[in-house]
Scaffold this motif. Structure first.
Motif, short mmCIF file in Angstrom:
data_model
loop_
_atom_site.label_atom_id
_atom_site.label_comp_id
_atom_site.label_asym_id
_atom_site.label_seq_id
_atom_site.Cartn_x
_atom_site.Cartn_y
_atom_site.Cartn_z
N ASP A 127 -3.92 8.07 7.95
CA ASP A 127 -2.62 7.44 7.67
C ASP A 127 -1.56 8.42 7.21
N GLU A 131 -7.28 -1.40 3.32
CA GLU A 131 -6.46 -2.42 3.98
C GLU A 131 -5.43 -3.01 3.04
N ARG A 161 -1.71 7.32 -0.46
CA ARG A 161 -0.32 6.86 -0.46
C ARG A 161 0.60 7.82 -1.21
N ALA A 215 2.99 -2.22 5.01
CA ALA A 215 3.53 -2.91 6.19
C ALA A 215 4.48 -4.03 5.79
N ARG A 233 -2.52 -0.63 3.09
CA ARG A 233 -1.88 -0.68 4.42
C ARG A 233 -1.05 -1.95 4.54
N ASP A 234 -1.60 -3.07 4.09
CA ASP A 234 -0.87 -4.35 4.17
C ASP A 234 0.37 -4.34 3.28
#
Length: 199
Positions: A82, A16, A54, A23, A19-20
């Motif tokens: 992802d 997370e 990533r 974003a 991901r955060d």
């Protein structure tokens, strides 16, 4: 995996977190851009300790053939969700044997970012570096980055790399190519494989 056993929520937090950051528009692929600059288009890249994918995802999107390996199944599951495109594999780097999984080798470059080397059991570090050597194409390079103060002194790492048949081409202090100095608190080592690794 000792860290995950000690903190069962660590993998979910890590997934997370990135991901955060993505974003919110943060740059989370600086390591991948450095690798992309070192190889031609359509290079074969092994992301060793790829986490949630990533860097592998970025390298795939810019045209490379990428295999991402991590020991944590939760991170590999998130990477596949992802970042479709790379090939993902749950594997211990100290036992890395990609041909046994039907994955062709060798690789033009191996990326090992995210302080992965400092999370390894000290007894396995040289073996991991030997496995990197075995998976490199002639002229290939392993690029390893980690911070100081994490229980793996830079001079010990470079000695272990030498024992594994990897010699430094270039030492940097950041992924954006700043030169390494004796007081640097981070090391990015660009290592080339000598002809044969010691057994």
């Amino acid at each position: 995996m000792d860290k995950v056993q000690a903190d069962p929520g660590h993998s979910a937090w890590y997934i997370e977190r990135f991901r955060d950051l993505a974003a919110a528009g943060h740059d989370i692929v600086g390591e991948a851009r450095a690798i992309d600059a070192m190889v031609p288009r359509r290079a074969r890249v092994l992301d060793a300790g790829c986490g949630a994918g990533r860097n592998s995802g970025h390298l795939h999107r810019v045209g490379h053939t990428v295999v991402g390996v991590d020991v944590d199944p939760a991170l590999i599951a998130a990477a596949g969700q992802d970042h479709p495109g790379p090939q993902w594999l749950v594997e211990d780097l100290a036992e890395l044997d990609l041909p046994a999984h039907g994955i062709p080798e060798p690789f033009d470059v191996i990326l090992c970012a995210g302080n992965v080397m400092t999370f390894l059991a000290p007894s396995t570090r040289t073996e991991v570096l030997r496995r990197f050597h075995r998976h490199l194409a002639p002229g290939g390079r392993a690029v390893v980055g980690f911070g100081a103060g994490r229980g793996y002194p830079f001079d010990r790492f470079l000695a272990d790399a030498g024992d594994a048949g990897l010699v430094p081409d270039l030492l940097l202090s950041t992924w954006d190519l700043r030169p390494f100095r004796q007081d640097s608190d981070f090391l990015v080592a660009v290592l080339s494989a000598v002809t044969s690794a010691p057994s």
